[in-house]
Enzyme design. Structure first.
Site, PDB file in Angstrom:
ATOM      1  N   HIS A 108      -8.333  -5.002  -1.031  1.00 38.21           N
ATOM      2  CA  HIS A 108      -7.067  -4.411  -0.609  1.00 38.21           C
ATOM      3  C   HIS A 108      -6.208  -5.416   0.164  1.00 38.21           C
ATOM      4  O   HIS A 108      -4.988  -5.353   0.132  1.00 38.21           O
ATOM      5  CB  HIS A 108      -7.346  -3.183   0.259  1.00 38.21           C
ATOM      6  N   ASP A 168      -9.739  -3.758  -5.513  1.00 36.63           N
ATOM      7  CA  ASP A 168      -9.231  -2.899  -4.451  1.00 36.63           C
ATOM      8  C   ASP A 168      -9.773  -1.483  -4.645  1.00 36.63           C
ATOM      9  O   ASP A 168      -9.656  -0.903  -5.727  1.00 36.63           O
ATOM     10  CB  ASP A 168      -7.698  -2.886  -4.492  1.00 36.63           C
ATOM     11  N   SER A 173       0.846  -1.187   0.000  1.00 34.55           N
ATOM     12  CA  SER A 173       0.000   0.000   0.000  1.00 34.55           C
ATOM     13  C   SER A 173       0.890   1.250   0.000  1.00 34.55           C
ATOM     14  O   SER A 173       1.654   1.451  -0.939  1.00 34.55           O
ATOM     15  CB  SER A 173      -0.958  -0.038   1.194  1.00 34.55           C
TER      16      SER A 173
END
Length: 726
Positions: free
Chosen positions: A690, A655, A569
């Site tokens: 995610h 995501d 991320s």
């Protein structure tokens, strides 16, 4: 797999020049067309990328299977959590061998009048039938026939009769709310689609509170659903129109107030709804115009409602104060607040929890998260007793509050370290004694003494000392011949705390030195540490990681030519930045759901969560200096003609936080530009979010894939020591 290995030709994305102009600067983006998620051409390209990735990594299949098997063999698959008491029930979750998801259950509690007896969890053995068990929600049954399954919240009414839960079946973090009657097992007709995380019942069980996101995936409304009423009649309790503010809620510990928190990383605001008198409307505590970052928890002191404030008013690392509710009617400068926990430059105050008798404070000192306990009697007065802190015998550990029921004589603590499997303690508030309720079993003959965790300090270019957690096999030779993996995050004041990982043992047993770099931008060293790696200081995050890698490379244990990097991320943005800064330092890089096209994303406030990012990175739309600074480090814009290391970008098609298009564009441009021969691959989970795929076995496969990619690149495929993998 070596650099000389013959690989099939990778997919070549077509080029469609798109101009992006801001502040008189034009950037030509040739791969922006990949953003068209519904385009058959985009889907075909992602499919081709997955096929190429499969071909390039085909030789790692056995290694992936070995690591997956090691994780599985070390894991107690049939297991359960320590039951937690809420009202008249003991609640727990259990897992069963061969099943992907947890099963949420409860058994009735008894009241004997003996506090020690009544608050001692029932002894429940894994795999043993449990008399009186009621299965509230079986995730395996709920997930059957669905491509994805994830729970976004569970809530039970005060009388224990109704269960509210919400599930996501796409990975896009939009959930559907359902209500189950636990007396009959039947679902009520109430169904609320497209909600966000978090649920709470009103004290009388007639309402369910939930949050809703806007078109940019920002939680902006708190709504109330009345059971039995049409969804169209759900009322908006609060709506936040500022696109840079995040909204959430919680119930107060005594279940009498709905606490609505609105905020960003720099200031916040609380709106409070009295659930015993909802017609009175919302009470604002400290308005956002005062620019105070705070949290509020109500307590009753001498029969009068007060609020415990965890705040940064004249306190960069935050402090804790106590204020009567009546004070909030005055201007801030006239309000009287009593100090509960004073500000300390060396201690970061994280937040508090309240029981009927005690205040529990989360603090961080010397990077370590710990818990302090204060009685409510005398709180905020000159006679306030000193805080008690449970003591543990390890240098690097994590202890945090897991549960604090309002009327309970105990609080539940979670404890772990890098090589101590998670423990559950009950801390007795009146005596300060710790009762060990469980230590997670690790199978296969695991022995913590076979591994070593130590704190080292790397020196940054500006002289700042960067803490590192260095993990290795105790018997590893210091002959400078071992591979290493450096991992970090470094954003949003999130700390990479000591925690046990079964999967990580598979790398350590292959001789890999695993290093967690606690770089600026994280929260390990307090608010100043965070601010030293955000906005116009963001480059410190990246240079800290590079300097940490150089420190690792100089270690007597490590071969400087066999170092890999990994992050996800915002840590994936880190991976992109460090490969541009120092590609020669790394043999391989794994970027998980990487935020590598950050400038494009943040320049478009219509994209998911973009406006919320302005407090972290700055606002490049309105501020030319921020735009220029970000353009100097964002990975996609700074790809250059150089020999890039072996790279795997791992993402998920659904995501909503970091869109798949970012790593897709990044990989296409990297391949076009690199002067080296190392493969650069894109792996897209087509049914994930995610966090990747759902289900524990699928998650283990994801971890095994990432670790196998690293181990193969580092030449660390074989177990080099006697392993406890079973």
């Amino acid at each position: 797999m070596t650099a000389e290995t013959h690989f099939p030709a990778p997919p070549v994305a077509k080029k469609v020049p798109t101009e992006r102009t801001h502040h008189s600067d034009t950037f030509v983006d040739e791969y922006e067309w990949l953003r068209e998620k519904e385009s058959p051409e985009v889907l075909a390209h992602l499919t081709a990328e997955n096929e190429y990735t499969d071909a390039v990594t085909a030789g790692q299949e056995q290694l992936r299977q070995d690591i997956f098997t090691e994780i599985k063999n070390r894991t107690q698959e049939t297991d359960l959590s320590v039951p937690s008491r809420k009202k008249g029930w003991w609640y727990y979750a259990r897992t069963e061998e061969g099943k992907q998801y947890a099963i949420n259950c409860r058994v009735a509690a008894t009241d004997t009048g003996d506090l020690a007896t009544d608050w001692t969890p029932p002894e429940i053995l894994p795999g043993t039938p449990i008399e009186g068990e009621q299965v509230m929600l079986d995730g395996n049954a709920e997930a059957e026939g669905k491509p994805f399954f994830s729970l976004g919240g569970l809530a039970v009414t005060e009388d224990g009769n109704l269960l509210a839960y919400c599930e996501d079946n796409a990975g896009d973090e939009r959930f559907t709310l359902r209500i189950k009657d636990l007396r009959t097992g039947e679902l009520l007709p109430d169904v609320v689609p497209n909600i966000f995380y978090g649920l709470a019942f009103s004290p009388d069980g007639t309402q369910v509170f939930y949050t809703v996101v806007d078109d940019s995936w920002r939680p902006y409304q708190v709504r109330s659903h009345t059971l039995g009423a049409p969804v169209e009649q759900d009322s908006v309790v609060y709506q936040e129109d500022d696109v840079a503010m995040w909204t959430g809620f919680d119930l107060s510990a005594d279940r009498t107030q709905l606490l609505i928190g609105i905020g960003c990383s720099e200031f916040s605001e609380y709106r409070v709804l009295d659930l015993t008198n909802q017609s009175a409307g919302l009470l604002t505590l400290i308005p956002r115009s005062e620019k105070v970052l705070y949290e509020a928890d109500p307590v009753t002191v001498d029969g009068e409602r007060h609020y415990v404030l965890t705040h940064n008013r004249n306190a960069k690392n935050s402090m804790v104060s106590l204020a009567a509710e009546s004070e909030f009617a005055k201007p801030l400068t006239d309000q009287r607040w009593n100090t509960v926990v004073a500000h300390d430059d060396a201690v970061r105050v994280g937040g508090v929890a309240v029981t009927s008798s005690h205040l529990i404070v989360s603090v961080r000192k010397d990077t370590i998260e710990r818990v302090q306990v204060l009685p409510l009697a005398g709180l905020g007065t000159a006679g306030q007793p000193a805080a008690e802190e449970p003591a543990f015998d390890e240098e690097l550990f994590t202890c945090h509050l897991a549960d604090a029921e309002f009327d309970s004589p105990i609080i539940r603590l979670s404890y772990t370290s890098f090589f101590t499997p998670p423990r559950v303690y009950d801390y007795v508030l009146d005596t300060g004694s710790l009762l060990l309720r469980k230590e997670t079993e690790v199978r296969g003959g695991y022995r913590p003494e076979d591994y070593t965790a130590e704190r080292q300090w790397a020196t940054a270019a500006d002289g700042t000392l960067i803490p590192l957690s260095v993990l290795r096999r105790t018997d590893l030779a210091d002959d400078g011949a071992n591979p290493a993996l450096v991992y970090a995050y470094g954003s949003y004041e999130i700390s990479m705390d000591p925690g046990f990982s079964i999967a990580r043992l598979s790398l350590l047993d292959r001789g890999v030195v695993f290093v967690v770099a606690h770089i600026r931008g994280g929260g390990e060293m307090g608010r100043t540490w965070y601010e030293g790696g955000k906005k116009l200081n963001k480059k410190n995050t990246f240079t800290d990681f590079v300097d940490a890698t150089r420190h690792v490379a100089a270690s007597p244990y490590v071969d400087a030519t066999r170092i890999a990097a990994m992050g996800g991320s915002a840590g994936g943005l880190l991976m992109g930045a460090i490969t541009n800064l120092a590609p020669d330092l790394y043999r391989a890089v794994v970027a998980q759901v990487p935020f590598v096209d950050a400038l494009t994303t943040i320049l478009d406030p219509e994209l998911p969560l973009s406006a919320l990012e302005w407090e972290e990175w700055g606002n490049p739309i309105t501020d030319h200096a921020v735009y220029q600074y970000m353009k100097e480090y964002t990975p996609y814009e700074n790809i250059k003609a150089t020999r890039y290391p072996r790279i795997a970008a791992v993402t998920s098609f659904n995501d909503t936080r970091v869109l798949y298009v970012e790593p897709a564009k990044w990989v296409a441009k990297l391949r076009e530009t690199t002067t080296g021969s190392e493969p650069i691959v894109l792996k897209t989970e087509m049914d994930g979010g995610h966090g990747g795929a759902s289900g524990r076995y699928e998650r283990w496969k994801d971890v095994a894939w990432d670790y196998a990619f690293v181990a193969a690149a580092l030449g660390a495929e074989e177990l080099r020591t006697t392993s406890s993998a079973g």
